[in-house]
Design a protein around this motif. Structure first.
Motif, PDB file in Angstrom:
ATOM      1  N   LYS A  16       0.847  -1.194   0.000  1.00 36.98           N
ATOM      2  CA  LYS A  16       0.000   0.000   0.000  1.00 36.98           C
ATOM      3  C   LYS A  16       0.878   1.238   0.000  1.00 36.98           C
ATOM      4  O   LYS A  16       2.094   1.161   0.231  1.00 36.98           O
ATOM      5  CB  LYS A  16      -0.906   0.019   1.235  1.00 36.98           C
ATOM      6  CG  LYS A  16      -0.146  -0.002   2.558  1.00 36.98           C
ATOM      7  CD  LYS A  16      -1.085  -0.177   3.737  1.00 36.98           C
ATOM      8  CE  LYS A  16      -0.308  -0.270   5.046  1.00 36.98           C
ATOM      9  NZ  LYS A  16      -1.197  -0.527   6.205  1.00 36.98           N
ATOM     10  N   GLY A  17       0.258   2.373  -0.256  1.00 37.81           N
ATOM     11  CA  GLY A  17       1.022   3.613  -0.232  1.00 37.81           C
ATOM     12  C   GLY A  17       0.113   4.819  -0.332  1.00 37.81           C
ATOM     13  O   GLY A  17      -1.078   4.708  -0.648  1.00 37.81           O
ATOM     14  N   CYS A  18       0.679   5.973  -0.050  1.00 36.40           N
ATOM     15  CA  CYS A  18      -0.093   7.211  -0.142  1.00 36.40           C
ATOM     16  C   CYS A  18       0.822   8.372  -0.503  1.00 36.40           C
ATOM     17  O   CYS A  18       2.047   8.297  -0.346  1.00 36.40           O
ATOM     18  CB  CYS A  18      -0.833   7.502   1.166  1.00 36.40           C
ATOM     19  SG  CYS A  18       0.234   7.943   2.551  1.00 36.40           S
ATOM     20  N   VAL A  19       0.214   9.432  -0.987  1.00 36.65           N
ATOM     21  CA  VAL A  19       0.909  10.674  -1.321  1.00 36.65           C
ATOM     22  C   VAL A  19       0.042  11.838  -0.853  1.00 36.65           C
ATOM     23  O   VAL A  19      -1.180  11.814  -1.036  1.00 36.65           O
ATOM     24  CB  VAL A  19       1.141  10.822  -2.843  1.00 36.65           C
ATOM     25  CG1 VAL A  19       1.766  12.175  -3.154  1.00 36.65           C
ATOM     26  CG2 VAL A  19       2.012   9.714  -3.380  1.00 36.65           C
ATOM     27  N   ILE A  20       0.667  12.833  -0.242  1.00 37.53           N
ATOM     28  CA  ILE A  20      -0.023  14.091   0.061  1.00 37.53           C
ATOM     29  C   ILE A  20       0.854  15.226  -0.445  1.00 37.53           C
ATOM     30  O   ILE A  20       2.055  15.269  -0.158  1.00 37.53           O
ATOM     31  CB  ILE A  20      -0.266  14.307   1.569  1.00 37.53           C
ATOM     32  CG1 ILE A  20      -0.841  13.071   2.241  1.00 37.53           C
ATOM     33  CG2 ILE A  20      -1.188  15.514   1.786  1.00 37.53           C
ATOM     34  CD1 ILE A  20      -0.938  13.199   3.761  1.00 37.53           C
ATOM     35  N   GLU A  50      -3.355  24.171   2.045  1.00 34.30           N
ATOM     36  CA  GLU A  50      -4.305  23.548   1.124  1.00 34.30           C
ATOM     37  C   GLU A  50      -3.712  22.278   0.506  1.00 34.30           C
ATOM     38  O   GLU A  50      -2.608  22.296  -0.030  1.00 34.30           O
ATOM     39  CB  GLU A  50      -4.699  24.525   0.015  1.00 34.30           C
ATOM     40  CG  GLU A  50      -5.522  25.698   0.509  1.00 34.30           C
ATOM     41  CD  GLU A  50      -6.014  26.583  -0.628  1.00 34.30           C
ATOM     42  OE1 GLU A  50      -5.731  26.249  -1.806  1.00 34.30           O
ATOM     43  OE2 GLU A  50      -6.671  27.603  -0.346  1.00 34.30           O
ATOM     44  N   ILE A  51      -4.465  21.181   0.608  1.00 36.81           N
ATOM     45  CA  ILE A  51      -4.054  19.917   0.005  1.00 36.81           C
ATOM     46  C   ILE A  51      -4.327  19.992  -1.494  1.00 36.81           C
ATOM     47  O   ILE A  51      -5.471  20.127  -1.921  1.00 36.81           O
ATOM     48  CB  ILE A  51      -4.826  18.732   0.613  1.00 36.81           C
ATOM     49  CG1 ILE A  51      -4.634  18.673   2.132  1.00 36.81           C
ATOM     50  CG2 ILE A  51      -4.402  17.424  -0.044  1.00 36.81           C
ATOM     51  CD1 ILE A  51      -3.245  18.369   2.585  1.00 36.81           C
ATOM     52  N   LYS A  52      -3.276  19.887  -2.289  1.00 36.06           N
ATOM     53  CA  LYS A  52      -3.420  19.967  -3.738  1.00 36.06           C
ATOM     54  C   LYS A  52      -3.539  18.588  -4.385  1.00 36.06           C
ATOM     55  O   LYS A  52      -4.029  18.464  -5.511  1.00 36.06           O
ATOM     56  CB  LYS A  52      -2.235  20.730  -4.340  1.00 36.06           C
ATOM     57  CG  LYS A  52      -2.185  22.191  -3.916  1.00 36.06           C
ATOM     58  CD  LYS A  52      -3.459  22.919  -4.307  1.00 36.06           C
ATOM     59  CE  LYS A  52      -3.479  24.363  -3.857  1.00 36.06           C
ATOM     60  NZ  LYS A  52      -4.756  25.033  -4.207  1.00 36.06           N
ATOM     61  N   ALA A  53      -3.086  17.563  -3.681  1.00 33.66           N
ATOM     62  CA  ALA A  53      -3.235  16.188  -4.164  1.00 33.66           C
ATOM     63  C   ALA A  53      -3.166  15.246  -2.974  1.00 33.66           C
ATOM     64  O   ALA A  53      -2.387  15.467  -2.046  1.00 33.66           O
ATOM     65  CB  ALA A  53      -2.152  15.839  -5.181  1.00 33.66           C
ATOM     66  N   MET A  54      -4.002  14.210  -3.009  1.00 39.31           N
ATOM     67  CA  MET A  54      -3.962  13.166  -1.987  1.00 39.31           C
ATOM     68  C   MET A  54      -4.363  11.853  -2.650  1.00 39.31           C
ATOM     69  O   MET A  54      -5.472  11.723  -3.157  1.00 39.31           O
ATOM     70  CB  MET A  54      -4.896  13.473  -0.819  1.00 39.31           C
ATOM     71  CG  MET A  54      -4.874  12.397   0.272  1.00 39.31           C
ATOM     72  SD  MET A  54      -6.060  12.707   1.612  1.00 39.31           S
ATOM     73  CE  MET A  54      -5.267  14.090   2.427  1.00 39.31           C
ATOM     74  N   ALA A  55      -3.442  10.901  -2.657  1.00 40.76           N
ATOM     75  CA  ALA A  55      -3.702   9.611  -3.302  1.00 40.76           C
ATOM     76  C   ALA A  55      -3.428   8.485  -2.319  1.00 40.76           C
ATOM     77  O   ALA A  55      -2.449   8.528  -1.569  1.00 40.76           O
ATOM     78  CB  ALA A  55      -2.824   9.456  -4.542  1.00 40.76           C
ATOM     79  N   ASN A  56      -4.299   7.485  -2.319  1.00 36.59           N
ATOM     80  CA  ASN A  56      -4.164   6.309  -1.460  1.00 36.59           C
ATOM     81  C   ASN A  56      -4.460   5.061  -2.279  1.00 36.59           C
ATOM     82  O   ASN A  56      -5.524   4.965  -2.893  1.00 36.59           O
ATOM     83  CB  ASN A  56      -5.158   6.371  -0.295  1.00 36.59           C
ATOM     84  CG  ASN A  56      -4.887   7.501   0.669  1.00 36.59           C
ATOM     85  OD1 ASN A  56      -4.103   7.369   1.603  1.00 36.59           O
ATOM     86  ND2 ASN A  56      -5.548   8.641   0.456  1.00 36.59           N
ATOM     87  N   LEU A  57      -3.542   4.112  -2.294  1.00 36.99           N
ATOM     88  CA  LEU A  57      -3.750   2.879  -3.042  1.00 36.99           C
ATOM     89  C   LEU A  57      -3.338   1.672  -2.211  1.00 36.99           C
ATOM     90  O   LEU A  57      -2.319   1.705  -1.514  1.00 36.99           O
ATOM     91  CB  LEU A  57      -2.939   2.892  -4.349  1.00 36.99           C
ATOM     92  CG  LEU A  57      -3.358   3.913  -5.412  1.00 36.99           C
ATOM     93  CD1 LEU A  57      -2.355   3.907  -6.561  1.00 36.99           C
ATOM     94  CD2 LEU A  57      -4.766   3.627  -5.916  1.00 36.99           C
ATOM     95  N   ALA A  80      -3.377   8.039   4.307  1.00 37.70           N
ATOM     96  CA  ALA A  80      -2.736   9.320   4.583  1.00 37.70           C
ATOM     97  C   ALA A  80      -3.229   9.947   5.877  1.00 37.70           C
ATOM     98  O   ALA A  80      -2.506  10.708   6.525  1.00 37.70           O
ATOM     99  CB  ALA A  80      -2.978  10.284   3.420  1.00 37.70           C
ATOM    100  N   VAL A  81      -4.457   9.594   6.267  1.00 36.54           N
ATOM    101  CA  VAL A  81      -5.096  10.261   7.400  1.00 36.54           C
ATOM    102  C   VAL A  81      -5.563   9.291   8.486  1.00 36.54           C
ATOM    103  O   VAL A  81      -5.465   9.594   9.676  1.00 36.54           O
ATOM    104  CB  VAL A  81      -6.311  11.092   6.905  1.00 36.54           C
ATOM    105  CG1 VAL A  81      -7.067  11.703   8.077  1.00 36.54           C
ATOM    106  CG2 VAL A  81      -5.853  12.173   5.933  1.00 36.54           C
TER     107      VAL A  81
END
Length: 341
Positions: free
Chosen positions: A55-59, A67-74, A89-90
């Protein structure tokens, strides 16, 4: 509305006291930039696939505004491939021991409570050091020997950081924990999405606290934070010590009527002194220029940050599987975005 069928195929309305008239919904305007979001998701997918990760995530966050400009979770599917399973991420499933990215907090505490300089030296020896009955190791076989504080951070020396912390805070571990709390790492950031994990920080008053707690805590063990919490700390350094609350919703409205607008909120005016900010910025830049993250150094823009590696716990035992991460900001000389992966 409800209808009753009559003989002959006709219908008539039936009034029901339980009926609720439809209401116009509320529109949410987020802070997400769809172009940056697309890059974040595709890059995350490519690297998860490349490394066969679970798994992984990006913020990606704007430094000045939060301001969050991108948030990805897979997450990885049993049948193969990846999809958005959970907000790592959260949420609680992203709550882990951060490992070496926590060394920034340890160094901030040291600089705040002492006259430690980047040119001071520490003996890391042959790469193996014993704290009571437990051995700590560095990544380099044979060790780094005697190195500067700057080198300790750039090379991510576990022994260097833990020796510095235990030598200074060994007789006053609660003060170290207090510094961590004052940096905001012991509390949620009150993120706008439901399910934010609550950080866990060990304390000397805990039953499981021992002689090895402080040295291992200094390198990111015996505590748990979510990626959003680590990023908020690094973003504060990029923002010259001011900690900003991350936000993902700009406003809520019905048609053209704005119900609520969410502005940038300062969580802490200053998490450390200006002198400490300058020192840790130099260390973070050095990590990318010469240290463990030099592979991402480029001629287009400068990056400052820290790599992290932490062993996974399975059935209450550390395994040979790892969480790996990078957190930082760019451009280093005039930060626009902070990011954690």
């Amino acid at each position: 509305a409800l209808f009753q069928r009559l003989p002959g195929g006709n219908w008539k309305p039936v009034h029901n006291d339980a009926e609720v008239r439809p209401k116009q919904g509320i529109d949410i305007q987020t802070t997400i930039d769809i172009n940056l979001q697309d890059v974040a998701e595709s890059s995350l997918l490519n690297h998860l696939t490349m490394h066969d990760a679970d798994k992984g995530c990006v913020i990606l966050m704007e430094v000045a505004t939060g301001e969050i400009k991108a948030m990805a979770n897979l997450g990885k599917l049993q049948a193969g491939g990846y999809t958005e399973i959970y907000n790592y991420a959260v949420g609680n499933e992203g709550l882990t021991e951060p490992g070496s990215t926590f060394k920034l907090a340890s160094m901030i505490a040291l600089f705040e409570d002492s006259n430690l300089q980047l040119t001071d030296t520490v003996q890391t020896g042959n790469g193996v050091y014993e704290f009571y009955d437990r051995k700590m190791t560095d990544a380099k076989p044979g060790g780094y020997g005697k190195i500067t504080v700057q080198d300790v951070f750039e090379k991510s020396s576990n022994i260097g950081v833990s020796r510095l912390v235990t030598e200074h805070f060994g007789i006053k571990p609660q003060k170290f924990v207090d510094y961590i709390s004052n940096m905001g790492l012991a509390s949620p950031v009150d993120f706008q999405m439901q399910g934010e994990a609550k950080p866990f920080i060990s304390k000397p008053s805990d039953k499981l606290w021992s002689g090895v707690s402080l040295p291992w805590m200094s390198i990111g063990y015996e505590l748990k934070v979510a990626p959003i919490h680590t990023l908020t700390l690094y973003n504060a350094i990029a923002n010259n010590g001011t900690m900003i609350q991350p936000i993902i919703v700009k406003e809520a409205r019905i048609a053209d009527h704005i119900i609520e607008r969410y502005e940038t909120k300062v969580l802490k005016d200053r998490i450390c002194t200006e002198q400490t900010v300058e020192k840790v910025k130099k260390m973070l830049e050095g990590v990318v220029e010469r240290g463990t993250a030099k592979n991402i150094s480029n001629a287009i823009y400068s990056i400052a940050g820290k790599t992290g590696t932490a062993q996974k716990i399975v059935n209450k035992q550390y395994t040979k599987s790892y969480y790996t991460s990078f957190v930082g900001y760019f451009p280093a000389d005039k930060p626009k975005y902070s990011c954690i992966v």
